[in-house]
Design an enzyme around this catalytic site. Structure first.
Site, PDB file in Angstrom:
ATOM      1  N   ALA A  29       1.847  -0.568   3.659  1.00  0.00           N
ATOM      2  CA  ALA A  29       1.277   0.781   3.680  1.00  0.00           C
ATOM      3  C   ALA A  29      -0.235   0.718   3.870  1.00  0.00           C
ATOM      4  O   ALA A  29      -0.786  -0.364   4.076  1.00  0.00           O
ATOM      5  CB  ALA A  29       1.622   1.518   2.387  1.00  0.00           C
ATOM      6  N   ASN A  30      -0.894   1.867   3.809  1.00  0.00           N
ATOM      7  CA  ASN A  30      -2.362   1.909   3.856  1.00  0.00           C
ATOM      8  C   ASN A  30      -2.857   3.025   2.948  1.00  0.00           C
ATOM      9  O   ASN A  30      -2.059   3.741   2.346  1.00  0.00           O
ATOM     10  CB  ASN A  30      -2.848   2.063   5.300  1.00  0.00           C
ATOM     11  CG  ASN A  30      -2.389   3.364   5.912  1.00  0.00           C
ATOM     12  OD1 ASN A  30      -2.746   4.439   5.455  1.00  0.00           O
ATOM     13  ND2 ASN A  30      -1.545   3.277   6.951  1.00  0.00           N
ATOM     14  N   ARG A  31      -4.157   3.187   2.858  1.00  0.00           N
ATOM     15  CA  ARG A  31      -4.758   4.069   1.849  1.00  0.00           C
ATOM     16  C   ARG A  31      -4.854   5.531   2.259  1.00  0.00           C
ATOM     17  O   ARG A  31      -5.464   6.324   1.541  1.00  0.00           O
ATOM     18  CB  ARG A  31      -6.160   3.587   1.494  1.00  0.00           C
ATOM     19  CG  ARG A  31      -6.182   2.257   0.804  1.00  0.00           C
ATOM     20  CD  ARG A  31      -7.576   1.926   0.303  1.00  0.00           C
ATOM     21  NE  ARG A  31      -7.638   0.563  -0.165  1.00  0.00           N
ATOM     22  CZ  ARG A  31      -7.175   0.152  -1.341  1.00  0.00           C
ATOM     23  NH1 ARG A  31      -6.621   1.020  -2.188  1.00  0.00           N
ATOM     24  NH2 ARG A  31      -7.253  -1.116  -1.685  1.00  0.00           N
ATOM     25  N   SER A  32      -4.282   5.939   3.380  1.00  0.00           N
ATOM     26  CA  SER A  32      -4.375   7.344   3.788  1.00  0.00           C
ATOM     27  C   SER A  32      -3.708   8.251   2.757  1.00  0.00           C
ATOM     28  O   SER A  32      -2.587   7.999   2.324  1.00  0.00           O
ATOM     29  CB  SER A  32      -3.696   7.523   5.148  1.00  0.00           C
ATOM     30  OG  SER A  32      -3.588   8.898   5.439  1.00  0.00           O
ATOM     31  N   ALA A  95      -2.472   7.913   9.789  1.00  0.00           N
ATOM     32  CA  ALA A  95      -2.885   6.507   9.821  1.00  0.00           C
ATOM     33  C   ALA A  95      -1.613   5.675   9.985  1.00  0.00           C
ATOM     34  O   ALA A  95      -1.046   5.164   9.020  1.00  0.00           O
ATOM     35  CB  ALA A  95      -3.618   6.137   8.539  1.00  0.00           C
TER      36      ALA A  95
END
Ligand code: C5P
Length: 218
Positions: A29-32, A95
């Site tokens: 995952a990512n921080r969006s 993102a």
């Protein structure tokens, strides 16, 4: 009378991160947070547009009047974007993970006390670039670019590479991702318009007013 310059226009927005499964309990995952994309969907609806918001996994409520479709992975997001066509305007704020696990394990990968499992990656589809050459390409196609340096320069290169009309570039070297504020540069073939640091809903309204000037009535 309300200011509804986008009345009758179909606006498609992607928002949030994607989750790329590794096994049934793990993902990449990512921080969006999805906040900027949700604010844009809300601003578009307030200006009268018919808005479809395709959202990755986020903890946000759906803006009033917006049709929301939840997805997990980039490939699911791509499929829902294609299903949502045609659209007059598409704003790709998500993102999207660049890579996914090459194989999703059917069972939880066990720790066996010996070798660390390898994680092989595969490239995800680029949804924005796909729309840029789609036979139902939206008349106004807008991408985002999260950069940590040479923000405008990289955005100009991205316009051509993705086949889109505008790139909204933000500097994510600070705490923009997940934060309440944003500062952006809207890069088009005609130049750059910079919006100073402000709450994401303020940025969203200014961006959508510019969209309305480009495609709307009034
Ligand atoms: O190439 P980069 O990830 O910097 O491009 C960002 C822009 O492209 C954003 O608008 C994002 O939503 C979109 N994108 C996409 N699908 C991908 C990667 C990025 O739609 N797989």
């Amino acid at each position: 009378p309300a200011h509804r310059p986008l009345f009758g226009k179909r606006v498609l927005v992607t928002a949030g991160p994607t989750h790329e499964p590794i096994d049934p309990v793990r993902y990449i995952a990512n921080r969006s947070s999805g906040r900027q994309g949700f604010a844009i969907a809300q601003a578009a609806a307030e200006l009268g547009a018919d808005v479809t918001l395709i959202a990755g996994p986020v903890h946000l409520t759906t803006p009033p009047g917006v049709i929301r479709i939840d997805v997990e992975s980039a490939r699911e997001m791509l499929a829902e974007v294609e299903k949502a066509l045609p659209a007059d305007v598409a704003i790709m704020v998500a993102a999207v993970a660049d890579w996914r696990a090459a194989d999703e394990a059917e069972q939880k990968i066990k720790k066996d006390g010996k070798a660390v499992p390898p994680l092989e990656l595969a490239e995800n589809p680029d949804i924005l670039a796909m729309l840029g050459k789609h036979k139902q390409r939206p008349a106004l196609l807008i991408g985002f670019a999260a950069e940590t340096e040479k923000v405008v320069e990289h955005a100009q290169a991205k316009l051509a590479k993705k086949g889109c009309d505008w790139i909204v570039a933000n500097d994510v070297s600070g705490d923009v991702m997940g934060g309440a504020n944003n500062a952006v540069h809207i890069v088009t073939k005609d130049g750059v318009e910079s919006l100073a640091d402000a709450p994401k809903d303020v940025i969203a309204r200014k961006l959508m007013e510019k969209v309305a000037n480009a495609v709307g009535q009034d």
